[in-house]
Design a protein around this motif. Structure first.
Motif, PDB file in Angstrom:
ATOM      1  N   ARG A  98     109.990  54.077   6.713  1.00 48.53           N
ATOM      2  CA  ARG A  98     109.028  53.803   5.639  1.00 48.53           C
ATOM      3  C   ARG A  98     108.748  52.304   5.532  1.00 48.53           C
ATOM      4  NH1 ARG A  98     109.600  52.490   0.391  1.00 48.53           N
ATOM      5  NH2 ARG A  98     111.864  52.694   0.550  1.00 48.53           N
ATOM      6  N   GLN A  99     109.803  51.483   5.574  1.00 48.59           N
ATOM      7  CA  GLN A  99     109.622  50.035   5.480  1.00 48.59           C
ATOM      8  C   GLN A  99     108.799  49.518   6.658  1.00 48.59           C
ATOM      9  OE1 GLN A  99     110.455  48.174   3.001  1.00 48.59           O
ATOM     10  NE2 GLN A  99     112.057  49.225   1.871  1.00 48.59           N
ATOM     11  N   ALA A 100     109.114  50.029   7.861  1.00 48.14           N
ATOM     12  CA  ALA A 100     108.374  49.594   9.047  1.00 48.14           C
ATOM     13  C   ALA A 100     106.913  50.021   8.955  1.00 48.14           C
ATOM     14  CB  ALA A 100     109.019  50.174  10.306  1.00 48.14           C
ATOM     15  N   ARG A 101     106.685  51.208   8.395  1.00 49.15           N
ATOM     16  CA  ARG A 101     105.317  51.717   8.276  1.00 49.15           C
ATOM     17  C   ARG A 101     104.480  50.832   7.349  1.00 49.15           C
ATOM     18  NH1 ARG A 101     106.628  56.429   7.334  1.00 49.15           N
ATOM     19  NH2 ARG A 101     106.531  56.587   5.073  1.00 49.15           N
ATOM     20  N   TYR A 102     105.038  50.476   6.192  1.00 49.29           N
ATOM     21  CA  TYR A 102     104.293  49.622   5.263  1.00 49.29           C
ATOM     22  C   TYR A 102     104.043  48.242   5.856  1.00 49.29           C
ATOM     23  CZ  TYR A 102     104.309  52.830   1.301  1.00 49.29           C
ATOM     24  OH  TYR A 102     104.055  53.892   0.469  1.00 49.29           O
ATOM     25  N   GLN A 103     105.032  47.709   6.551  1.00 50.12           N
ATOM     26  CA  GLN A 103     104.867  46.403   7.174  1.00 50.12           C
ATOM     27  C   GLN A 103     103.753  46.447   8.218  1.00 50.12           C
ATOM     28  OE1 GLN A 103     106.448  43.529   6.309  1.00 50.12           O
ATOM     29  NE2 GLN A 103     105.065  42.500   7.745  1.00 50.12           N
ATOM     30  N   ALA A 104     103.755  47.505   9.034  1.00 48.85           N
ATOM     31  CA  ALA A 104     102.738  47.631  10.077  1.00 48.85           C
ATOM     32  C   ALA A 104     101.352  47.884   9.483  1.00 48.85           C
ATOM     33  CB  ALA A 104     103.120  48.763  11.032  1.00 48.85           C
ATOM     34  N   LEU A 105     101.284  48.692   8.428  1.00 49.24           N
ATOM     35  CA  LEU A 105     100.010  48.914   7.758  1.00 49.24           C
ATOM     36  C   LEU A 105      99.430  47.607   7.230  1.00 49.24           C
ATOM     37  CD1 LEU A 105     100.740  52.192   5.728  1.00 49.24           C
ATOM     38  CD2 LEU A 105      98.897  51.910   7.397  1.00 49.24           C
ATOM     39  N   SER A 106     100.283  46.827   6.569  1.00 44.28           N
ATOM     40  CA  SER A 106      99.830  45.548   6.006  1.00 44.28           C
ATOM     41  C   SER A 106      99.355  44.612   7.104  1.00 44.28           C
ATOM     42  CB  SER A 106     100.971  44.891   5.218  1.00 44.28           C
ATOM     43  OG  SER A 106     101.390  45.705   4.155  1.00 44.28           O
TER      44      SER A 106
END
Length: 318
Positions: A98-106
């Motif tokens: 989840r953390q990696a997903r938000y970072q990549a989305l941003s």
């Protein structure tokens, strides 16, 4: 209590006013495909899409391929990012992903479309119920019971979940009526995952016994979120008094409940870590006993350690 008819996807978006243009997080599953389709119908030419390829399962390439196909069909610009989420000690694989997903989305939004300031996520009413039930099963406090917020600001972007009042079945029915295909996640049928067991076993039972459960659960989550907002304000005021890093003697002047509140706030805001209940209770006991200059303090807290540094508390990573 009688359940009110759920809003349609279009009705739920009628009250939603994102800044234009905006991005949709697109997994390729039913919920996000429905969101992308509904948004392009309401705001033609104003929608972008980001797909995060986790590589966590064999079907990941199929999801990416479907996202490319849907975006080409709808004329929506698409950015794809591949991530490999490594988890920190004590962190679950799900949280790491989840953390990696938000970072990549941003990163994708800032890089591809600097003018975009809003990102839309497709979680719906059933996702919110599942999140609340998981929090209850873990004995979570108010932050967990508040479940998923409808709006928040993070990493320079405004994040939105406009469909938290729309059941998942409603979204799928709407997608079928539009003749739009999606990819079904194979892991959705794996009963070893708590969320899947809740979806297949608990939610049907709740719908039978408590028809209005989506509305009432959402109301409870909103009450928890409101109470947590007040506590955050209190914690911020207390932190301004005890200082950063916290002065031990100043912490000791607070009630035990407010000590717990302000220390959680300090660790979350300044070190992005969260203590377990057992760790926090041990820390509070050590702070209470810290009445002499020679009293040492060294405790595992969150993803690091808290030590005494003179008159202050100090946190550092492993």
């Amino acid at each position: 209590m009688t359940a009110h008819p759920p809003p349609s996807p279009e009705q739920a978006l009628a009250d939603f006013s994102p800044g234009l243009p905006f991005a949709v997080a697109l997994s390729g599953g039913a919920d996000s495909v429905a969101m992308l389709l509904a948004c392009t119908k309401r705001w033609p030419g104003q929608v972008r899409a980001v797909h995060i390829h986790h590589g966590l399962q064999p079907a990941a390439d199929d999801f990416e391929s479907h996202c490319r196909s849907v975006c080409a069909q709808l004329g929506v610009p698409l950015a794809v990012r591949h991530v490999q989420a490594g988890k920190a000690p004590g962190q679950s694989p799900e949280d790491a992903a989840r953390q990696a997903r938000y970072q990549a989305l941003s990163e994708a939004v800032h890089t591809e479309w600097p003018e975009v300031r809003d990102v839309v996520l497709a979680q719906h009413a059933d996702d919110q119920v599942e999140t609340l039930l998981i929090a209850l099963s873990r004995g979570a406090g108010l932050p967990g019971l508040a479940s998923m917020p409808a709006h928040w600001h993070r990493q320079g972007l405004n994040w939105h979940r406009p469909w938290l009042g729309v059941p998942g079945a409603t979204l799928r029915e709407w997608l079928r009526s539009q003749g739009q295909a999606w990819i079904e996640d194979p892991s959705n049928n794996d009963q070893k995952f708590t969320r899947n067991r809740i979806r297949t076993q608990v939610i049907p039972a709740l719908a039978d016994a408590l028809p209005a459960f989506r509305e009432t659960f959402a109301r409870s989550a909103a009450h928890a979120a409101q109470a947590q907002e007040v506590l955050n304000e209190v914690a911020a005021q207390d932190l301004s008094l005890i200082g950063v890093p916290p002065r031990i003697q100043a912490v000791q002047q607070l009630s035990r409940a407010r000590q717990a509140l302000v220390l959680r706030h300090w660790l979350r805001q300044h070190h992005a870590t969260t203590p377990s209940t057992a760790q926090l209770n041990e820390l509070l006991g050590q702070i209470e006993a810290c009445t002499t200059r020679g009293h040492r303090l060294h405790l595992k807290v969150g993803q690091g350690f808290i030590e005494r540094a003179g008159e202050h508390l100090d946190w550092h990573r492993d």
